[in-house]
Motif scaffolding. Structure first.
Motif, short mmCIF file in Angstrom:
data_model
loop_
_atom_site.label_atom_id
_atom_site.label_comp_id
_atom_site.label_asym_id
_atom_site.label_seq_id
_atom_site.Cartn_x
_atom_site.Cartn_y
_atom_site.Cartn_z
N LEU A 281 0.83 -1.21 0.00
CA LEU A 281 0.00 0.00 0.00
C LEU A 281 0.87 1.26 0.00
N LEU A 282 1.94 1.23 0.78
CA LEU A 282 2.87 2.36 0.80
C LEU A 282 3.46 2.59 -0.58
N THR B 36 -5.65 9.19 -6.02
CA THR B 36 -5.34 7.78 -5.82
C THR B 36 -4.31 7.61 -4.70
N ALA B 37 -3.35 8.52 -4.64
CA ALA B 37 -2.36 8.46 -3.57
C ALA B 37 -3.05 8.57 -2.21
N VAL B 38 -3.95 9.52 -2.06
CA VAL B 38 -4.69 9.68 -0.81
C VAL B 38 -5.44 8.40 -0.49
N GLU B 39 -6.06 7.78 -1.47
CA GLU B 39 -6.81 6.55 -1.23
C GLU B 39 -5.90 5.43 -0.72
N HIS B 40 -4.74 5.26 -1.35
CA HIS B 40 -3.81 4.20 -0.90
C HIS B 40 -3.29 4.49 0.50
N ASP C 230 -5.73 3.12 7.74
CA ASP C 230 -6.82 2.33 8.33
C ASP C 230 -6.31 1.01 8.89
N HIS C 231 -5.38 0.38 8.18
CA HIS C 231 -4.88 -0.93 8.59
C HIS C 231 -3.67 -0.86 9.51
N ALA C 232 -2.95 0.25 9.48
CA ALA C 232 -1.73 0.40 10.29
C ALA C 232 -1.66 1.82 10.85
N GLU D 58 4.65 6.48 8.22
CA GLU D 58 4.81 6.74 6.79
C GLU D 58 3.48 6.82 6.04
N GLY D 59 2.44 6.18 6.54
CA GLY D 59 1.13 6.33 5.92
C GLY D 59 0.65 7.77 6.02
#
Length: 172
Positions: A55-56, A70-74, A80-82, A87-88
């Protein structure tokens, strides 16, 4: 970190390596500074989970191609998951900055710095935003903090000098 775990011994090794790398940045070899910074980024970019790392990477590729949405979405999926992976937030802050959404960028920079207080790239982003917003005194303060971490960063001393002149009321 939510959803995955880096072993305690791996974290200790990374922490001791980071300490040594930051000491190297403050040391006397300006030619090595860029390589040292890159190694720090490499360490910061390890989430401990291949799927989070993917994802990163996808977010960074979207940034490189100029696809801020798209960058914001990833990066949002990564957060959300980490939620404890700095770095997210840093990546999403960069995407927001590039899209001109400074308020959201500042919010994510704050989260990045709460998770990683030595994140000189996030500090640099904040300083750039403050400059864009016409707050040179605040930007100068942040750039000086960056300088304590990475004094040999290319262009940093010139940026500080220009802001000092601006803040002191001198013509650039």
């Amino acid at each position: 970190m939510t959803g995955f775990v880096i072993s305690g011994s791996a974290l200790a090794v990374e922490d001791s390596e980071l300490d040594a790398l930051f000491e190297g940045l403050r040391g006397g070899d300006p030619a090595a500074a860029a390589q040292i910074e890159q190694r720090i980024y490499d360490i910061w970019s390890k989430s401990g989970s291949p799927s989070m790392d993917l994802l990163l990477e996808r977010g960074r590729k979207a940034l490189e191609s100029g696809d801020w949405k798209t960058a914001v979405e990833h990066f949002s999926a990564l957060i959300d998951h980490a939620p404890d992976f700095a770095e997210g937030y840093n990546g999403r802050a960069t995407a927001y900055f590039m899209a001109g959404q400074f308020g959201q960028a500042v919010e994510d920079i704050g989260q990045t710095l709460s998770l990683n207080p030595k994140h000189f790239a996030a500090m640099s982003g904040l300083a750039l935003i403050l400059q864009e917003l016409g707050r040179p005194e605040d930007a100068l303060e942040i750039w000086r903090e960056v300088e304590t971490l990475t004094p040999h960063r290319e262009g940093l001393s010139q940026t500080i000098l220009e802001l000092e002149r601006q803040v002191d009321g001198q013509t650039l």
